[in-house]
Design an enzyme around this catalytic site. Sequence first.
Site, mmCIF file in Angstrom:
data_model
loop_
_atom_site.group_PDB
_atom_site.id
_atom_site.type_symbol
_atom_site.label_atom_id
_atom_site.label_comp_id
_atom_site.label_asym_id
_atom_site.label_seq_id
_atom_site.Cartn_x
_atom_site.Cartn_y
_atom_site.Cartn_z
ATOM 1 N N SER A 37 0.829 -1.190 0.000
ATOM 2 C CA SER A 37 0.000 0.000 0.000
ATOM 3 C C SER A 37 0.873 1.253 0.000
ATOM 4 C CB SER A 37 -0.977 -0.051 1.191
ATOM 5 O OG SER A 37 -2.044 0.839 1.000
ATOM 6 N N ASP A 88 -5.134 -3.797 -3.296
ATOM 7 C CA ASP A 88 -4.208 -3.448 -2.229
ATOM 8 C C ASP A 88 -3.699 -4.683 -1.482
ATOM 9 O OD1 ASP A 88 -3.214 -2.560 0.385
ATOM 10 O OD2 ASP A 88 -4.066 -0.602 -0.130
#
Length: 584
Positions: A341, A456
């Site tokens: 991320s 993600d």
Amino acid sequence: MPARSHQPRPSPSLVAALAEVPLLAGLPAELRNRLASEARTVRVAAGEWLFREGDDATSLFVTRSGRLEIVAAGPPPVVIRVLKRGSVVGELALLGAGTRSASAFARRDSELIEVRREQFEWLIANSPEFAVALTRSIGRQLASSRAPAPAAASPSTFGVVALDAAAPAAEVAELLAGGLAVQGSVALLRRDEAVCPDDRAALLDRAEREHDRVVLCGLDADAGGWPDFCCAEADIVIAVSSGTGDPAALARPAALHGCELLVVGRGVSERTLEVIAPRETQVVGLRSQLADAVDALARRLTGRALGLVLSGGGARAFAHLGVLDELLAAGLRIDRVGGTSLGAIVAGFVAMGLSPDEIHAIFDRDFVRRNPTNDYTLPAVSLIRGRKTRRMLRESFGDIRIEQLARRFYCVSCDLVARQAVVHRTGSLHEALYASIAIPGIFPPARDGANRLLVDGGVIDNLPVEAMARTGGGPVIAVDVGQRADVAGAGPAKRLGPIGRALIGSDVALPRIGETLMRTMAIGSADTVAAAARHADIVIAPRVDGVGMLDWKRLDAVREIGRRAAREALEQLDLQHEVARVRR
């Protein structure tokens, strides 16, 4: 041993090989010669199985060259042992039920000496020395019964091979030997030092006894199978390419599978990466950069390469900059970096060689002033289009590929189709980073060339330490800004008033949808974060309670939180030993 009408003269090299095997070394010379005359040589190519779990056991095998992995069936499969030259496999099955309790897989091209069941039983009956050695061997195996082999076992023999005539393998071998010498004595062996094929094993045995590490240099022009010997006997193969097509890699990919690929040139083809699946790939664009690249490689191979893993956490990831400030001020040299991320974006900048201040300036421009997460759209696929974020990543990282970075880098995304983590070690950096930050519901998922649907990495692993720790390259520092204890807290929330009553029937203070989605995702990866902490040597957890995951304007304050956390860690933990290992 069963009588034979004709007793052929055994090969001297085979007799010598059997004499080096602990299980057979105590045999009287006459019995060893007789065994050598009746034994059969078996060759197993890299990537093939010698036998599979459950097969009938009719022989034991002595490893004469190469590498074998003893694998217990999964899921997932577990490597129990790695066998080198002189190791014995299969004797337990001959004593027991007669079936294989595990599988044997050739990691490298391997040559083995087969001892059949009738020969084995004759030796037990007629040689007390063999029976005693066998009992000791069984005791050692039972003591470590089915325990996984250490993933980070320190390698000692390295094979440097050229994939094409223009590859500077000889220079790489010399540089590598120099870099390894920092940690002890090193022998550099070339083909002209091996008089004939039968002398090679003895030459290598002597070098391994007399030195801490051995570098085998096999050039493309070498004759007599010397490059193949280098590949078969190496704990780790360093394949050197000029990037001109890599014909050797594509012709025999299994022999190079899991190698360290070093490309001195403009780049490497996707086809080569796909076929040989190297464990790490580095492209060195300028010959003047080769020495530094090989020096960093030597640090990784000797466990002296400091690794840094950065978690996701939205705006909380700004704390990573403060941690970097303190680590660099302490004199630590970071050779490897990874994350997921927004932590992956910080890691990408670090891998490019940017300082914390330079990264801060980019975040101030792209997150504080511009906010790449406000291009909202109708929520058919996601809350935002993601175009601003993609544009920001392209502007910041350009067309650079992961393998071209100065530091070894990876980031993690999650494949929604296969429901598993994807570790990006090669390919376009900005595309890998977008996949790693594509929060489900907020960003549109990314599709890659393998038709995977990527989101993600925090969905499945918000602190991906294991991907770094399992290579054994050195100590690992993990920075966790996910803060599991604060996920369910109130956090930043606002009363929506009449709008709230119209939309959700209440004006109670609640976080926005983006914040809720990010926090929900963090809860899902809480267990993996706890597990990842077990793989890190040091875990730094900045106190980011109360910082919203989309609170971009708190860049300066959150960076300072990271500084404080790193200072406390450096003060409280005894890092002197680790600092000495990785100091500039």
